[in-house]
Enzyme design. Structure first.
Site, PDB file in Angstrom:
ATOM      1  N   THR A 131       3.877  -7.663  -7.919  1.00 11.71           N
ATOM      2  CA  THR A 131       3.948  -6.507  -8.673  1.00 11.71           C
ATOM      3  C   THR A 131       5.682  -6.634  -8.818  1.00 11.71           C
ATOM      4  O   THR A 131       6.962  -6.472  -8.645  1.00 11.71           O
ATOM      5  CB  THR A 131       4.214  -5.340  -7.779  1.00 11.71           C
ATOM      6  OG1 THR A 131       2.398  -5.542  -7.472  1.00 11.71           O
ATOM      7  CG2 THR A 131       4.442  -3.960  -8.414  1.00 11.71           C
ATOM      8  N   GLY A 185      -5.001   0.306  -7.942  1.00 16.64           N
ATOM      9  CA  GLY A 185      -3.814   0.561  -6.576  1.00 16.64           C
ATOM     10  C   GLY A 185      -3.209   1.929  -6.626  1.00 16.64           C
ATOM     11  O   GLY A 185      -3.487   2.618  -7.994  1.00 16.64           O
ATOM     12  N   THR A 217       5.525  -1.609  -3.423  1.00 20.52           N
ATOM     13  CA  THR A 217       5.243  -2.680  -3.876  1.00 20.52           C
ATOM     14  C   THR A 217       4.423  -2.775  -2.272  1.00 20.52           C
ATOM     15  O   THR A 217       5.584  -2.527  -1.718  1.00 20.52           O
ATOM     16  CB  THR A 217       6.003  -3.562  -4.364  1.00 20.52           C
ATOM     17  OG1 THR A 217       4.910  -5.354  -4.055  1.00 20.52           O
ATOM     18  CG2 THR A 217       7.469  -4.149  -3.723  1.00 20.52           C
ATOM     19  N   GLY A 218       3.087  -3.534  -2.530  1.00 12.62           N
ATOM     20  CA  GLY A 218       3.009  -3.781  -1.192  1.00 12.62           C
ATOM     21  C   GLY A 218       1.618  -3.671  -1.271  1.00 12.62           C
ATOM     22  O   GLY A 218       0.551  -2.813  -2.418  1.00 12.62           O
ATOM     23  N   THR A 219       0.300  -3.534  -0.233  1.00 11.05           N
ATOM     24  CA  THR A 219      -0.594  -2.999  -0.010  1.00 11.05           C
ATOM     25  C   THR A 219      -1.452  -1.631  -0.211  1.00 11.05           C
ATOM     26  O   THR A 219      -1.268  -0.606  -0.173  1.00 11.05           O
ATOM     27  CB  THR A 219      -1.763  -3.317   1.531  1.00 11.05           C
ATOM     28  OG1 THR A 219      -0.367  -3.718   2.535  1.00 11.05           O
ATOM     29  CG2 THR A 219      -2.405  -3.565   1.348  1.00 11.05           C
ATOM     30  N   GLY A 220      -1.817  -1.672  -1.939  1.00 12.06           N
ATOM     31  CA  GLY A 220      -1.677  -0.241  -2.830  1.00 12.06           C
ATOM     32  C   GLY A 220      -2.355   0.876  -2.262  1.00 12.06           C
ATOM     33  O   GLY A 220      -2.106   1.852  -2.044  1.00 12.06           O
TER      34      GLY A 220
HETATM   35  N1  ASP Z   1       1.272  -2.463  -4.449  1.00 12.81           N
HETATM   36  C1  ASP Z   1      -0.034  -2.942  -5.651  1.00 12.81           C
HETATM   37  C2  ASP Z   1      -1.071  -2.979  -5.970  1.00 12.81           C
HETATM   38  O1  ASP Z   1      -1.473  -2.302  -4.563  1.00 12.81           O
HETATM   39  C3  ASP Z   1       0.299  -4.546  -5.088  1.00 12.81           C
HETATM   40  C4  ASP Z   1       1.772  -5.750  -5.002  1.00 12.81           C
HETATM   41  O2  ASP Z   1       2.233  -4.488  -4.739  1.00 12.81           O
HETATM   42  O3  ASP Z   1       1.667  -6.246  -5.668  1.00 12.81           O
HETATM   43  O4  ASP Z   1      -1.669  -3.039  -6.657  1.00 12.81           O
END
Ligand code: ASP
Length: 309
Positions: free
Chosen positions: A172, A202, A222-225
């Site tokens: 992302t 997300g 960025t991360g586990t949305g």
């Molecule tokens: N935050 C993004 C989502 O959950 C994914 C990512 O950051 O890679 O859609």
């Protein structure tokens, strides 16, 4: 602090060691440097923070290495569904698109939503149609799907996975900036998580969750949305600063290392405050990231550096 500051990310995660070959790392660095250069061109010319984050994110969307635009992560059904947002902290305006399948640069569509409609978020086929009607470049959905992403979806084997946790990971993308006039802005763009359900949205396009900018701070996550949504992560950084009296770094760490894991996920964020200070914080092994200040040299990194918390 006068002058301008630009910080970007290309996704957080824990890439399997074998994945980060020198060639791969060099390619990521090149992509991050190109995005910083795109933002620098705007800011050096006296442009706004909003223009700078839009250009930096567009550059990252155009690079197939990252999980945004062409080369986005695939849904469980093997499709690309993209989310993006922008927020102009100076004007208190925001725009976003979600679950779009045809827009070449979703961040540009998010900006059009902000500037050309009374709305904040448009989703799905109607958002694709809006972008086309606005004259933005569109492509057939298959254009966004790369062979690399098909292999990555197969490797996920039915799991819903954070991009950088998978072999062949990318990420992302996002940018935050403070321009020379002190305005703040943030932008984020993503294909979301590999193996997500069709229709899953997300944190990235949700104002206050993955993207936020006001007069205090600009944040892109960025991360586990899902975890970032549950704790309104991006807005929480601002609230901890404005209402809780925390400094930028303390607020960012409280969210990334506290609220996000407590909410069931992991990741990172980049943030810039009104004084031009930046924080690039992550709870994963790495976060593709870059920082540039007026008159300075660009800095880019992927894994945690020595001395970094
Ligand atoms: N935050 C993004 C989502 O959950 C994914 C990512 O950051 O890679 O859609």
């Amino acid at each position: 602090m006068s002058g301008w500051t630009l910080a970007i990310h290309g996704g957080a995660g824990t890439p399997p060691a074998a994945e980060l070959t020198p060639a791969r790392e060099a390619a990521y660095r090149e992509g991050l440097l190109a995005a910083l250069a795109a933002g620098r061109a705007v800011l050096e010319g006296g442009g706004t923070a909003l223009d700078a984050v839009a250009e930096a994110v567009r550059s990252l969307e155009d690079c197939p290495l990252f999980n945004a635009g062409r080369g986005s992560a695939l849904t469980a059904a093997g499709r690309v569904e993209m989310d993006a947002a922008v927020m102009d902290g100076a004007a208190g305006r925001a725009g976003a698109v979600a679950a779009v399948t045809r827009i070449r640069n979703p961040v540009a569509a998010a900006r059009r939503v902000m500037e050309r409609t009374p709305h904040v978020l448009l989703v799905g086929p109607a958002a694709d149609a809006f972008a086309a009607a606005e004259g933005l470049a569109t492509e057939e959905p298959a254009w966004f799907v790369t062979a690399h992403r098909r292999a990555q979806l197969a490797a996920a084997a039915g799991r819903v996975a954070l991009d950088h946790d998978l072999p062949g990971s990318m990420g992302t993308v996002g940018a935050v900036a403070r321009d020379a006039a002190g305005r703040l802005a943030a932008a984020t763009s993503t294909g979301g998580m590999t193996g997500k359900r069709d229709g899953r949205v997300g944190d990235s396009p949700l104002i206050g969750a993955g993207t936020w900018a006001d007069g205090t701070v600009a944040v892109s996550c960025t991360g586990t949305g899902e975890a970032f949504i549950r704790c309104a992560a991006a807005h929480e950084v601002s609230a901890l600063m404005r209402l809780g009296g925390l400094g930028l770094r303390a607020a960012a760490e409280r969210v990334v290392l506290g609220r996000v894991p407590e909410s069931g996920g992991q990741g990172g964020l980049v943030a810039v405050d009104a004084a031009g200070a930046a924080a690039l914080v992550f709870g994963t092994a790495g976060m593709h990231r870059g920082l540039l200040r007026a008159g300075g040299a660009p800095e880019v990194a992927i894994l945690r550096g020595p001395g970094e918390p």
